[in-house]
Design a protein around this motif. Sequence first.
Motif, PDB file in Angstrom:
ATOM      1  N   LEU A   2       0.817  -1.216   0.000  1.00 47.42           N
ATOM      2  CA  LEU A   2       0.000   0.000   0.000  1.00 47.42           C
ATOM      3  C   LEU A   2       0.851   1.267   0.000  1.00 47.42           C
ATOM      4  O   LEU A   2       0.323   2.379   0.009  1.00 47.42           O
TER       5      LEU A   2
ATOM      6  N   TYR B 257       3.132   2.305   2.382  1.00 46.20           N
ATOM      7  CA  TYR B 257       3.367   2.965   3.672  1.00 46.20           C
ATOM      8  C   TYR B 257       4.621   2.406   4.326  1.00 46.20           C
ATOM      9  O   TYR B 257       5.002   1.259   4.078  1.00 46.20           O
TER      10      TYR B 257
ATOM     11  N   LEU C  98      -0.243   3.721   7.993  1.00 46.35           N
ATOM     12  CA  LEU C  98      -1.484   3.305   7.326  1.00 46.35           C
ATOM     13  C   LEU C  98      -2.695   3.706   8.166  1.00 46.35           C
ATOM     14  O   LEU C  98      -3.708   4.174   7.636  1.00 46.35           O
TER      15      LEU C  98
ATOM     16  N   TRP D  15      -9.461  -8.522   1.242  1.00 47.49           N
ATOM     17  CA  TRP D  15      -8.663  -7.285   1.193  1.00 47.49           C
ATOM     18  C   TRP D  15      -7.309  -7.560   0.528  1.00 47.49           C
ATOM     19  O   TRP D  15      -6.949  -6.917  -0.446  1.00 47.49           O
TER      20      TRP D  15
ATOM     21  N   PHE E  58      -4.579  -6.879  -3.603  1.00 48.83           N
ATOM     22  CA  PHE E  58      -3.273  -6.212  -3.758  1.00 48.83           C
ATOM     23  C   PHE E  58      -2.683  -6.549  -5.117  1.00 48.83           C
ATOM     24  O   PHE E  58      -3.069  -7.531  -5.761  1.00 48.83           O
TER      25      PHE E  58
END
Lengths: 432, 249
Positions: free
Chosen positions: A122, A124, A130, A199, A203
């Motif tokens: 993501l 971070y 995050l 989730w 990615f």
Amino acid sequence: MTHRHDRLIDVPGLARVEGEGAMHVRVRDGEVEDVRLEIYEPPRFFEAFLRGRRHTEPPDITARICGICPVAYQMSACAAIEDACGVTVPPTIAALRRLLYCGEWIESHVLHIYLLHAPDFLGYDSALDLARDRRDLVERGLALKKAGNDLMEAIGGRAIHPVNVRVGGFYRTPAPADLAPLRERLRTALDQALETVRWVAGFEFPPFYHDHEMLALTEPGRYAIESGSIVTTGGLEFGVRYFERHVVEEHVPHSTALHAHLAGRGRYLTGPAARYTLNQRWLSPLAKEAAEAAGLGTQCRNPYRSIVVRAVETVYAVEEAIRLIDAYEPPPFPAVPVPSRAAAGYGATEAPRGTLFHRYELDADGMVTSARIVPPTAQNQAAVEDDLARFVAGRLDLDDHLLTHQCEQAIRNYDPCISCATHFLDLHVERS
Amino acid sequence: MTTLAVWKFASCDGCQLSLLDCEDELLAVADRVRIAHFPEATRATEPGPYDISLVEGSITTPGDARRIHEIRAMSRILITIGACATAGGVQALRNSADVAEYASVVYARPEYLDTLATSTPIAAHVDVDYELHGCPIDRGQLLETIGALLVGRKPDLPEHSVCFECKRRNNVCVVVAYGEPCLGPVTRAGCGAICPAFRRGCFGCFGPAERPNDEAEAALLESTGMSGPDIERMRRLFDPGTEPVGGTS
């Protein structure tokens, strides 16, 4: 800058891994000459000071090798010592051990998914960063992780270095009423685990694949955790007691971990991707369905996708914990006697990071005369270095900063536990 | 904002993991302190000085014996966390052994290793402001300590023995009731008397309490049928003793 043929890339301290390590890559004339995953975690000499301890002591002592997977050490130690003493614990005690181990799988996998690995996908630096943008996601991860820790505390007394495990069983077994509140929490955790699979399945996974032989415990009828025999994707099958016949360790100068190979075959990989590839048919229907919806297929050979496997295994562990609680019958005695005898014993269980092997030799007085511990990260080191060499070779056009960052991410795919392997990592890419 | 740094020496990672295990409090803590250096949790790192340093692990290599001085110099308050940092940890079992022989047992090529003969606590090398004991530390004590320092008061850390915690928890005494050997009378409180609550004698993972009555404890252990060598091994697991230790400071 991007066209230099000789470079040295160094990551002196790898972040978001357990323990201390580094990576060096040396590139000469545009070719990757050497990749070394350095483990500078200081040696702690567990196998040496286990000698002269009573046969009842290794579970408490070896737990201290790793704060993230102490139950794995306790379970492999108990299995090996009980094997030496010729004792098999009754199914009720074995079931409670599996329940405790599910807690550790949940806690460890969720720690890696949310706090160590997801930030890479993501963009971070950490889960705490995050959380500034997506507090809800991190809160979900922490709640799920807590379900695993709560399970460990209820059965083990505490989440890090549980106190309730002993050779032969437990000191005190929980009453069914003690487990009832956990069941409710695990129902919520199951939804959170399924959301986690969805989730991470979204990615972006760089197209990178390996062809390593993969090794895991297997057990017919269920996904192997605390018992089983060993199989590999290359068709090897052997009992745990023959582990040292097939796995050879060597000591390399750049590491306080010993590198393991399969005798006559070479590098191999253990851990979640190996387990999924070898044992997926034994996953629960719900975990299988989640894996399929996440696009995992029949094997996992892209290290980046290991995060999806960890999430699927978390679903399995939560569901299995609920099943074990529903089926729980308190054992008539918390432990069975394990009288010692002069013998050698062998034990292996599936730590969150892969197969963890222990061997002990006992003398007639029940004292340990020799101990050997082969942790998963040491087994994986040669395969990880091989992957990194190919990874870097395909990305030599990147500048040092970006290449270094991508190498770090590639290493985190393996969830290396350096505290375990040190007797196990710093990233340097040298383009000289 | 107060800056927090977390450092690791020879250890299992469990004590720093205790911070990440504060699932209900972690984000609130991160709102109130700036985590400036914590490699296990973040790749971002800020240069010192730091207001609070948490130090995990013991000193076992010449490099680490130098590094701890650099960390001390960068830290306003230095807190050691866990049995390794406060007492040397289980790896201090080497202190009474021949480390060259130990290395030869574990490693095929001991000459590749760079290790000291001893595993020593952080306080043997530099001044330490607060110590959190335990293997692992107690999450509640960690939060209490960080919370207290944020408001400028002294952390409330017990120095009495585990026996007091058993009384508070209404634990049955495992020595009296079950004849289990227990180090509770001579072990520092802080865990919440977990082992006796699980019908097991304390095995001393928080280290010795202040002014332990060693003679009475030895008699107590003998009364449970333990022999001398078993008593010695039990007592030394998390308490390598206070003999002068090696090190560079």
